[in-house]
Design a protein around this motif. Structure first.
Motif, short mmCIF file in Angstrom:
data_model
loop_
_atom_site.label_atom_id
_atom_site.label_comp_id
_atom_site.label_asym_id
_atom_site.label_seq_id
_atom_site.Cartn_x
_atom_site.Cartn_y
_atom_site.Cartn_z
N PHE A 130 -38.12 -13.02 51.41
CA PHE A 130 -38.60 -12.14 50.34
C PHE A 130 -39.77 -11.30 50.85
N GLY A 131 -39.93 -10.13 50.28
CA GLY A 131 -40.96 -9.22 50.75
C GLY A 131 -42.36 -9.53 50.28
N GLY A 132 -42.52 -10.47 49.35
CA GLY A 132 -43.85 -10.79 48.85
C GLY A 132 -43.79 -11.86 47.79
N PHE B 179 -47.36 -13.05 41.84
CA PHE B 179 -46.70 -14.11 42.60
C PHE B 179 -45.19 -13.99 42.60
N GLY B 180 -44.64 -12.97 41.94
CA GLY B 180 -43.22 -12.69 42.03
C GLY B 180 -42.33 -13.67 41.28
N ARG B 181 -41.05 -13.35 41.25
CA ARG B 181 -40.03 -14.20 40.63
C ARG B 181 -38.70 -13.87 41.31
N CYS B 182 -37.73 -14.75 41.17
CA CYS B 182 -36.42 -14.48 41.75
C CYS B 182 -35.33 -14.99 40.81
N THR B 183 -34.13 -14.47 41.00
CA THR B 183 -33.00 -14.91 40.19
C THR B 183 -32.64 -16.35 40.53
N ARG B 184 -32.31 -17.11 39.52
CA ARG B 184 -31.91 -18.51 39.70
C ARG B 184 -30.46 -18.53 40.16
N ALA B 185 -30.26 -18.68 41.47
CA ALA B 185 -28.92 -18.55 42.04
C ALA B 185 -28.86 -19.23 43.40
N THR B 186 -27.63 -19.38 43.91
CA THR B 186 -27.41 -19.88 45.27
C THR B 186 -26.55 -18.88 46.02
N PRO B 187 -27.07 -18.21 47.05
CA PRO B 187 -28.46 -18.29 47.51
C PRO B 187 -29.39 -17.52 46.57
N ALA B 188 -30.70 -17.78 46.70
CA ALA B 188 -31.69 -17.10 45.87
C ALA B 188 -31.65 -15.60 46.12
N TYR C 7 -43.62 -8.57 42.32
CA TYR C 7 -44.83 -8.52 43.14
C TYR C 7 -45.09 -7.08 43.56
N PRO C 8 -46.31 -6.64 43.84
CA PRO C 8 -47.52 -7.46 43.96
C PRO C 8 -48.36 -7.53 42.68
N ASN C 9 -47.89 -7.02 41.56
CA ASN C 9 -48.72 -7.00 40.36
C ASN C 9 -48.33 -8.04 39.31
N ASN C 10 -47.08 -8.47 39.29
CA ASN C 10 -46.57 -9.40 38.29
C ASN C 10 -45.74 -10.48 38.96
N PRO C 11 -45.38 -11.55 38.24
CA PRO C 11 -45.86 -11.97 36.93
C PRO C 11 -47.32 -12.40 36.99
N ARG C 12 -47.81 -12.92 35.81
CA ARG C 12 -49.21 -13.31 35.72
C ARG C 12 -49.36 -14.61 34.94
#
Length: 313
Positions: A78-80, A176-185, A191-196
């Motif tokens: 991931f990029g951040g 701190f970012g977020r990602c889709t709940r999946a396989t693979p992620a 990021y870099p501003n959300n989530p909070r």
């Protein structure tokens, strides 16, 4: 800020006086060991954010997102983003400790739902802070504090907990970012501003500081909007400033011609203090002198205008 505290204890003698010894120190918010979590929402290892978690933080059909650690970010390119691998989150007021990422680490309360944060070791607190956010819009939160003596106190009524995107009130951590709940992620974003993450501050009333807190009962009472069962109110950690008093005393009895004395050595977390005695005339300050035989009342007022009284014989 310097801290000092006082408990006045009974002294026996014809005459007595009380002298306070002060121990000063600053007190940040420190992590409280808690339980009551119902979901794992942090991806921490491997390449699957699906098998590493139990539920998405927001709408499954809308975005289906979870958060991830810095190690998970590196493993998946991931990029951040990423929350600390050790779960320790700090801000200017202190720190919060997230639960083990390998198990349930969040209390998620949907619209019209309830949940309890359990204090694993009940203790006395001056103020507590809840580390949290809301997803799919703001949530309205009610909170009640329950103590080991069986009493309870309403702490929050219709408190507005901000959405995890772009809210600025009581900000603790962002980007701190977020990602889709999946396989693979997949789908790392925000990021870099959300989530909070934010804190909810709950200062305890004077009487409640002398009780041991064992449970925080929370309710998501949101009524606005048509996106049921959302919004989700999500709680991660509790930090607190303690209410702690340690007192040692040394007494010198009175004689027929000389007043007695009692000296207290006090350490704790409730400074500064003003002391008033029900003598005639009234004496103020840490020491009362020239007392005849009998029982006196010392009234102690702390920095938050909380008062306590103690009979001194």
């Amino acid at each position: 800020m310097k801290e000092k505290s006082l408990i006045l204890k009974t002294c026996i003698g014809i005459l007595c006086s009380i002298v306070l010894s002060i121990n000063g120190f600053s007190q940040p918010f420190v992590p409280v060991n808690i339980g009551g979590f119902n979901h794992d929402v942090v991806a921490e290892s491997g390449n699957s954010s699906l098998t590493n978690t139990t539920v998405s933080l927001d709408g499954f059909t809308i975005s289906n997102k979870v958060i991830y650690t810095t190690s998970f970010r590196t493993t998946n390119g991931f990029g951040g983003g990423g929350i600390p691998d050790n779960g320790l989150i700090t801000d200017a007021s202190g720190s919060y400790q997230l639960a083990d990422y390998a198990g349930n680490n969040a209390l998620i309360i949907q619209r019209n739902g309830t949940g309890d944060i359990l204090i694993n070791t009940p203790a006395q607190f001056k103020s507590i802070r809840l580390l949290c956010f809301s997803t799919e819009g703001t949530s309205l939160i009610n909170a009640n504090l329950f103590f080991t003596d069986g009493t309870s106190t309403t702490a929050l009524t219709n408190y507005t907990l901000g959405d995890w995107f772009n809210t600025t009130t009581n900000l603790v951590l962002s980007g701190f970012g977020r990602c889709t709940r999946a396989t693979p992620a997949t789908g790392a974003d925000a990021y870099p501003n959300n989530p909070r993450m934010f804190y909810i501050d709950i200062p305890l009333a004077c009487a409640d500081r002398q009780k041991s807190l064992e449970r925080i009962s929370l309710a998501n009472v949101t009524t606005a909007g048509t996106n049921a069962p959302y919004p989700n109110a999500v709680f991660f950690a509790v930090s607190a400033t303690s209410y702690d008093l340690q007192v040692a005393q040394s007494i010198t009895d009175a004689t027929c011609t000389t007043g007695g004395s009692a000296t207290l050595s006090v350490t704790g977390t409730a400074s500064p203090y003003n002391v008033s005695w029900n003598t005639t005339p009234v004496q103020t300050g840490l020491t009362a002198t020239g007392l005849s035989q009998g029982t006196y009342i010392a009234t102690v007022t702390d920095a938050n205008n909380c008062t306590s009284t103690q009979n001194v014989t």
